[in-house]
Scaffold this motif. Structure first.
Motif: not given
Length: 176
Positions: A30-52
């Motif tokens: 379960k994700v409490e949607t309201e708590k999930f809202m806001g700013r998230w910093y991308v720490i690491a990723h396997i990126p899409t072409w846009v964010e390489r």
């Protein structure tokens, strides 16, 4: 059999063998949607072409009155002081998933799979993944996390079946 039929059969078999099929990734209950809202910093990723070549990548969510998620994705391209890129995809929570599976729409009518596979109890860090094991995002509420936490989240990503050699740590500077 003629040569065209043989060639089509061989090419079809090669194409099918190249298509990897993975079991669906488990999501948080379960994700409490309201708590999930806001700013998230991308720490690491396997990126899409846009964010390489993204630096200072931040994903921000805001719940719309109609239940969709207004998303703002920003990053500096190429370097910490590079040009600011801003994207506004729209998120759609999939009914019956405990709010843990979304469709993320950058271009109508295509909705990309967005699965919340890990969420810290205090909503301080999360992993968003895809069944195709092509893209993944480790995100946190702060631009920096401890080496121990990063190692733990990285190992969780590996346990899903992702190739960690593709995982890129996203640089963050104080310019946020």
């Amino acid at each position: 059999m003629n040569i065209k039929t043989i060639l089509a059969t061989v090419l079809g078999a090669i194409g099918l063998s190249a298509c990897a099929s993975y079991p669906p990734l488990a999501v948080v209950s379960k994700v409490e949607t309201e708590k999930f809202m806001g700013r998230w910093y991308v720490i690491a990723h396997i990126p899409t072409w846009v964010e390489r070549k993204a630096f200072n990548a931040i994903e921000s969510y805001e719940l719309n009155k109609d239940g969709t998620i207004a998303t703002t994705f920003t990053f500096n391209e190429g370097k910490a002081t590079g040009p600011l890129k801003v994207y506004h995809p729209k998120g759609f929570v999939v009914d019956g998933t405990g709010n843990a599976i979304w469709g993320m729409q950058f271009i109508w009518p295509i909705k990309a799979q967005y699965k919340i596979t890990y969420l810290a109890p205090d909503y301080s860090s999360t992993i968003v993944a895809r069944d195709a094991l092509d893209y993944v995002w480790i995100m946190a509420r702060s631009p920096n996390i401890s080496d121990e936490e990063y190692a733990t989240l990285r190992e969780r990503v590996a346990s899903y079946g992702y190739d960690l050699s593709e995982l890129r740590r996203v640089p963050h500077t104080s310019r946020q």
